[in-house]
Motif scaffolding. Structure first.
Motif, PDB file in Angstrom:
ATOM      1  N   VAL A  43     -21.239  41.584 -68.154  1.00  0.00           N
ATOM      2  CA  VAL A  43     -21.012  40.201 -68.389  1.00  0.00           C
ATOM      3  C   VAL A  43     -21.901  39.902 -69.729  1.00  0.00           C
ATOM      4  CG1 VAL A  43     -21.853  37.929 -68.035  1.00  0.00           C
ATOM      5  CG2 VAL A  43     -20.759  39.518 -66.121  1.00  0.00           C
ATOM      6  N   ARG A  44     -23.054  40.529 -69.872  1.00  0.00           N
ATOM      7  CA  ARG A  44     -23.970  40.380 -70.988  1.00  0.00           C
ATOM      8  C   ARG A  44     -23.692  41.187 -72.236  1.00  0.00           C
ATOM      9  NH1 ARG A  44     -29.714  41.080 -68.444  1.00  0.00           N
ATOM     10  NH2 ARG A  44     -28.863  39.421 -67.291  1.00  0.00           N
ATOM     11  N   GLU A 183     -17.725  35.159 -64.786  1.00  0.00           N
ATOM     12  CA  GLU A 183     -19.013  34.854 -65.323  1.00  0.00           C
ATOM     13  C   GLU A 183     -19.111  34.654 -66.982  1.00  0.00           C
ATOM     14  OE1 GLU A 183     -21.638  34.181 -63.566  1.00  0.00           O
ATOM     15  OE2 GLU A 183     -20.013  34.068 -61.843  1.00  0.00           O
ATOM     16  N   LYS A 184     -18.166  35.658 -67.684  1.00  0.00           N
ATOM     17  CA  LYS A 184     -18.549  35.651 -69.065  1.00  0.00           C
ATOM     18  C   LYS A 184     -17.535  34.279 -69.592  1.00  0.00           C
ATOM     19  CE  LYS A 184     -17.234  39.221 -71.394  1.00  0.00           C
ATOM     20  NZ  LYS A 184     -16.600  40.645 -71.778  1.00  0.00           N
ATOM     21  N   LYS A 186     -17.766  31.172 -68.009  1.00  0.00           N
ATOM     22  CA  LYS A 186     -18.947  30.361 -67.748  1.00  0.00           C
ATOM     23  C   LYS A 186     -20.201  30.394 -68.694  1.00  0.00           C
ATOM     24  CE  LYS A 186     -18.813  30.316 -62.607  1.00  0.00           C
ATOM     25  NZ  LYS A 186     -19.246  30.378 -61.316  1.00  0.00           N
ATOM     26  N   GLU A 187     -20.338  31.794 -68.955  1.00  0.00           N
ATOM     27  CA  GLU A 187     -21.571  31.772 -70.247  1.00  0.00           C
ATOM     28  C   GLU A 187     -20.982  31.345 -71.711  1.00  0.00           C
ATOM     29  OE1 GLU A 187     -23.455  35.516 -70.437  1.00  0.00           O
ATOM     30  OE2 GLU A 187     -24.462  35.366 -68.373  1.00  0.00           O
ATOM     31  N   ALA A 188     -19.754  31.720 -71.500  1.00  0.00           N
ATOM     32  CA  ALA A 188     -19.386  30.936 -72.868  1.00  0.00           C
ATOM     33  C   ALA A 188     -18.855  29.376 -73.046  1.00  0.00           C
ATOM     34  CB  ALA A 188     -17.786  31.681 -73.203  1.00  0.00           C
ATOM     35  N   GLY A 189     -19.202  28.594 -71.674  1.00  0.00           N
ATOM     36  CA  GLY A 189     -19.215  27.182 -71.833  1.00  0.00           C
ATOM     37  C   GLY A 189     -17.768  26.698 -71.652  1.00  0.00           C
TER      38      GLY A 189
END
Length: 265
Positions: A43-44, A183-184, A186-189
């Motif tokens: 994800v990171r 998850e990726k 979500k992290e990208a908004g």
């Protein structure tokens, strides 16, 4: 909280190529769960975190006795059809058993080796094989063009598909790709309402990348393997690929004791 050891961090770094401190943080977040930590790093850092490297010494792989034993074992599997590795190891070989000879050879060469796995296939067509650098071995079952079958075996070694088509990909792998994609996103908004659609698109892309018939053919990337097969009136029924060291968990063992014991045989 599970203890995060230096060896755990080292193993995760070797698998993912992620920075050491990020590996430690991921393991802490995952409570020491290596697979979950890999997902966190994917994800990171993206797909770079999915890399795994395996190696074996060329010294043993090129030893004449080792090569002779390997060839003999392949013949035994074909002719005698042992049920499993234990049954194969118990078969007679050079006046003793396979296992006794293996133990003696360990003492002679001074490096460990083991009979780990084998497969015996009944093909629908003809088998083509390819071995790359002594570390990747492929058997592919193809009806039709025999030259194409050899090329497909080479393609498999290069592209490392996980299965023939989507039906052969494990649900566990699909679920992992879906979780990572969500998850990726979500992290990208990305909006909550779009997450499942994004994940489904990612999963479908993943399935095309890891299934043999959907992969771009290495000798002509404008066509998929399936399209090339059809153009040659051929069909692929399945394949097996072995990569040296895949799936082996690293562990500390008293190898010196095993060599010493072997030398007394």
């Amino acid at each position: 909280m599970a203890e995060i050891t230096a060896s755990m961090v080292k193993d995760l770094r070797e698998k993912t190529d992620a920075p050491m401190m990020d590996c430690k943080k991921a393991l802490s977040e995952a409570g020491g769960d290596m697979q979950k930590a890999e997902e966190i790093l994917r994800v990171r850092f993206g797909n770079k975190a999915a890399v795994e490297v395996n190696c074996e010494t060329d010294f043993v792989a090129k030893n004449d006795d080792f090569m002779a034993l390997s060839n003999a074992l392949a013949g035994m599997v074909l002719e005698q059809n042992p049920a499993d590795v234990a049954a194969l190891s118990a078969l007679p070989y050079k006046g003793a058993t396979v296992e006794a000879f293996r133990t003696e050879l360990v003492g002679k060469i001074g490096e460990n080796m083991s009979v780990r796995r084998f497969v015996r296939l009944n093909g629908q067509g003809k088998f083509a094989s390819y071995i790359h650098g002594g570390k990747i071995g492929v058997l592919v079952d193809v009806t039709g063009d025999e030259a194409l079958a050899r090329d497909i075996a080479m393609h498999i070694a290069a592209s490392k598909p996980k299965s023939l088509d989507a039906s052969g990909v494990s649900q566990e792998l699909i679920d992992t790709e879906r979780r990572v994609a969500i998850e990726k996103a979500k992290e990208a908004g990305k909006p909550e309402a779009m997450l499942e659609k994004i994940a489904e698109g990612t999963v479908q892309k993943f399935l095309k990348e890891v299934t043999l018939l959907s992969q771009p053919f290495v000798k002509d990337d404008k066509q998929t393997v399936e399209q090339v097969l059809k153009s040659k009136n051929s069909q692929c029924h399945g394949f097996v690929m072995y990569v040296v060291g895949e799936g082996i968990e690293k562990k500390v063992s008293d190898f010196a004791a095993e060599v010493a014991a072997a030398s007394k045989v």
